[in-house]
Write a protein that holds these residues in place. Structure first.
Motif, short mmCIF file in Angstrom:
data_model
loop_
_atom_site.label_atom_id
_atom_site.label_comp_id
_atom_site.label_asym_id
_atom_site.label_seq_id
_atom_site.Cartn_x
_atom_site.Cartn_y
_atom_site.Cartn_z
N TRP A 36 0.84 -0.81 0.07
CA TRP A 36 0.17 0.66 -0.29
C TRP A 36 0.95 1.12 0.07
CZ3 TRP A 36 -1.11 3.81 4.09
CH2 TRP A 36 -1.86 4.28 4.25
N LEU A 37 1.46 1.36 0.80
CA LEU A 37 2.83 2.50 0.38
C LEU A 37 3.17 2.65 -0.37
CD1 LEU A 37 4.21 1.90 4.62
CD2 LEU A 37 2.76 3.49 3.61
N GLY A 38 3.68 1.64 -1.04
CA GLY A 38 4.67 1.60 -2.40
C GLY A 38 3.67 2.05 -3.51
N MET A 39 2.10 1.50 -3.53
CA MET A 39 1.38 2.31 -3.85
C MET A 39 1.25 3.74 -4.48
SD MET A 39 0.75 -0.16 -6.13
CE MET A 39 -0.55 1.01 -7.16
N ILE A 40 0.82 4.05 -3.46
CA ILE A 40 1.23 5.47 -2.78
C ILE A 40 2.37 6.32 -3.22
CG2 ILE A 40 1.38 7.88 -1.12
CD1 ILE A 40 -0.16 6.00 0.78
N VAL A 41 3.18 6.60 -2.64
CA VAL A 41 4.69 6.31 -3.49
C VAL A 41 5.03 6.74 -5.00
CG1 VAL A 41 7.22 6.03 -3.95
CG2 VAL A 41 6.37 5.63 -1.38
N PHE A 42 4.29 5.28 -5.75
CA PHE A 42 4.11 5.73 -7.18
C PHE A 42 3.66 6.20 -7.67
CE2 PHE A 42 1.90 4.01 -10.28
CZ PHE A 42 2.54 4.08 -11.66
N TRP A 43 2.26 6.36 -6.94
CA TRP A 43 1.19 7.61 -7.48
C TRP A 43 2.00 8.75 -7.56
CZ3 TRP A 43 -2.22 11.70 -6.57
CH2 TRP A 43 -3.27 11.45 -7.06
N VAL A 44 2.43 9.08 -6.66
CA VAL A 44 2.85 10.81 -6.46
C VAL A 44 4.18 10.93 -6.63
CG1 VAL A 44 4.43 12.06 -4.63
CG2 VAL A 44 2.39 10.64 -3.59
N GLU A 45 5.27 9.73 -7.40
CA GLU A 45 6.43 9.75 -8.23
C GLU A 45 5.73 10.21 -9.72
OE1 GLU A 45 9.21 10.48 -7.56
OE2 GLU A 45 9.17 10.74 -5.96
N GLY A 67 7.54 -0.58 5.73
CA GLY A 67 6.64 -0.43 4.52
C GLY A 67 8.07 0.45 3.41
N LEU A 68 8.27 0.90 3.48
CA LEU A 68 8.54 1.80 2.27
C LEU A 68 10.38 0.57 2.23
CD1 LEU A 68 8.68 5.62 3.60
CD2 LEU A 68 7.30 4.46 2.02
N ILE A 69 9.85 0.44 2.90
CA ILE A 69 11.66 -0.66 2.62
C ILE A 69 11.85 -1.22 2.45
CG2 ILE A 69 14.11 -1.19 4.07
CD1 ILE A 69 14.20 0.72 5.91
N THR A 70 10.56 -2.29 2.46
CA THR A 70 10.22 -3.50 1.64
C THR A 70 10.41 -3.36 0.34
OG1 THR A 70 9.34 -4.67 3.50
CG2 THR A 70 8.62 -5.36 1.41
N VAL A 71 9.32 -2.12 -0.09
CA VAL A 71 9.36 -1.73 -1.20
C VAL A 71 10.39 -1.45 -1.78
CG1 VAL A 71 7.94 -0.16 -2.35
CG2 VAL A 71 6.78 -1.38 -1.29
N ALA A 72 11.30 -0.86 -1.58
CA ALA A 72 12.51 -0.07 -1.76
C ALA A 72 13.20 -2.05 -2.29
CB ALA A 72 13.86 0.69 -1.21
N ALA A 73 13.01 -2.82 -1.26
CA ALA A 73 14.50 -3.95 -1.84
C ALA A 73 13.12 -4.99 -2.92
CB ALA A 73 14.00 -4.86 -0.26
N LEU A 74 12.36 -4.52 -2.76
CA LEU A 74 11.74 -5.76 -4.09
C LEU A 74 11.70 -4.52 -5.24
CD1 LEU A 74 8.04 -6.41 -2.41
CD2 LEU A 74 9.56 -8.44 -2.52
N HIS A 75 11.76 -3.94 -5.12
CA HIS A 75 12.33 -2.52 -6.51
C HIS A 75 13.42 -2.74 -6.60
CE1 HIS A 75 11.94 1.02 -8.82
NE2 HIS A 75 12.69 1.24 -7.91
N ALA A 76 15.23 -2.76 -6.27
CA ALA A 76 15.94 -3.47 -6.03
C ALA A 76 15.82 -5.06 -7.21
CB ALA A 76 16.75 -3.69 -4.44
N MET A 77 15.08 -5.68 -6.61
CA MET A 77 14.80 -7.41 -7.00
C MET A 77 14.82 -6.96 -8.67
SD MET A 77 13.48 -8.87 -3.81
CE MET A 77 13.81 -9.20 -2.44
N LEU A 127 12.95 6.12 -2.21
CA LEU A 127 12.32 5.12 -1.45
C LEU A 127 13.80 5.33 -0.44
CD1 LEU A 127 11.06 2.29 -4.16
CD2 LEU A 127 9.89 4.26 -2.47
N ILE A 128 14.64 5.24 -0.68
CA ILE A 128 15.61 4.54 0.55
C ILE A 128 15.35 6.11 1.41
CG2 ILE A 128 18.46 4.95 0.55
CD1 ILE A 128 17.99 2.71 -1.89
N TRP A 129 16.01 7.00 0.43
CA TRP A 129 15.93 8.79 1.23
C TRP A 129 15.14 8.15 2.33
CZ3 TRP A 129 19.57 11.65 2.82
CH2 TRP A 129 20.67 11.49 2.70
N ILE A 130 13.04 7.92 1.93
CA ILE A 130 12.40 8.44 2.86
C ILE A 130 12.05 7.43 3.19
CG2 ILE A 130 9.47 8.37 2.10
CD1 ILE A 130 9.81 9.00 -0.50
N GLY A 162 20.26 -4.05 3.74
CA GLY A 162 20.41 -3.04 4.57
C GLY A 162 18.71 -3.40 4.68
N PHE A 163 17.92 -4.25 4.03
CA PHE A 163 16.40 -4.87 3.89
C PHE A 163 16.83 -6.68 4.16
CE2 PHE A 163 13.59 -8.12 1.87
CZ PHE A 163 12.27 -7.78 2.28
#
Length: 275
Positions: free
Chosen positions: A69-78, A131-141, A183-186, A250-251
């Motif tokens: 859900w947090l990932g979707m919010i970041v995506f929608w804004v970005e 949640g944000l760091i999990t999304v960053a890790a999935l994004h890295a994958m 994502l990592i900064w946030i 880090g994740f």
């Protein structure tokens, strides 16, 4: 369930051109509005499941759903700043799946002392950071998979399958890297707040600023890892595979902080029961 259905309908609409070997159309105003509605439904469902009168109700499916859900919010804004429409090809099925899992497996546990305002704030901040760091890790994958896909032999359009066409429609790696570091900064900022509020809560409830348990040690290791990564990015210009490895490291530390603290808690409960 409504959020899962909304994500699934949007995902099917986006995947249809890929299945027909056509180009994916950019998300218009109507599509963004529908996506925002699905995200709102998702958030309402999570709030109703997690924030209960007795405190906070947490579980693995709810935690995973919160991360997406947090990932979707970041995506929608970005998406207003970067052209990320085609990332929805992967985000929407994932969001539909985890929303469905949270609806089917809402079981979890009530957090002790969660009626304490300081602890409640700390836990909500911690969940946001995880949640944000999990999304960053999935994004890295995703970037790792896309990097390998780009180094494969070039196939003609007729030979590509739906997955190959979807990978070919992803934004450039440079654009995805910009999103990764945002994502990592946030996530690093929210993780810093997690550490600070954790110190305040620990002092209020236990009288110790930093108890040296699994949770504290691995959380600090994760915080230090992301701090070094961001410093290396600023000073040395770290990017590419180096940045991906540090992100996943880090994740991993953060994941160990969660599983380690749960392991310690289970041992304590078992000893109490046996005693």
């Amino acid at each position: 369930m409504l959020a899962a259905l909304a994500y699934a309908v949007l995902g099917i609409a986006l995947w249809r051109p890929i299945a027909r070997a056509s180009d994916v159309r950019p998300t218009g105003t109507l599509g963004r509005s529908c996506l925002l509605g699905a995200i709102a439904l998702h958030g309402i469902g999570l709030a109703a499941a997690i924030i209960v009168p007795a405190g906070l109700h947490l579980g693995w499916a709810l935690a995973l759903s919160t991360a997406l859900w947090l990932g979707m919010i970041v995506f929608w804004v970005e998406n207003f700043l970067l052209r990320l429409d085609n990332v929805l090809l992967l985000l929407l099925p994932a969001a539909a799946m985890v929303s469905l899992l949270a609806a089917l497996f809402p079981h979890g546990h009530l957090v002790p002392h969660a009626s304490n305002d300081w602890l409640r704030i700390h836990l909500l901040i911690a969940m946001t950071a995880y949640g944000l760091i999990t999304v960053a890790a999935l994004h890295a994958m995703l970037m790792t998979v896309l990097d390998r896909h780009l180094h494969r032999p070039i196939e003609s359009a007729g030979q590509q399958g739906a997955i190959g066409r979807a990978m070919g429609a992803m934004p450039p790696l440079l654009t995805l890297e910009q999103l990764l570091f945002r994502l990592i900064w946030i996530g690093f900022g929210v993780l810093t707040l997690t550490v600070l509020t954790g110190i305040a809560v620990s002092l209020r409830l236990g009288g110790h600023a930093l108890p040296m348990d699994h949770k504290t040690v691995f959380t600090l290791l994760s915080w230090a890892t992301f701090g070094v990564l961001l410093a290396g990015r600023h000073i040395q210009g770290w990017r590419g595979r180096v940045a991906l490895r540090w992100t996943l490291a880090g994740f991993a530390f953060l994941l160990l902080s969660y599983t380690g603290s749960r392991f310690v808690l289970e041992v304590i409960l078992q000893r109490g029961t046996l005693g």
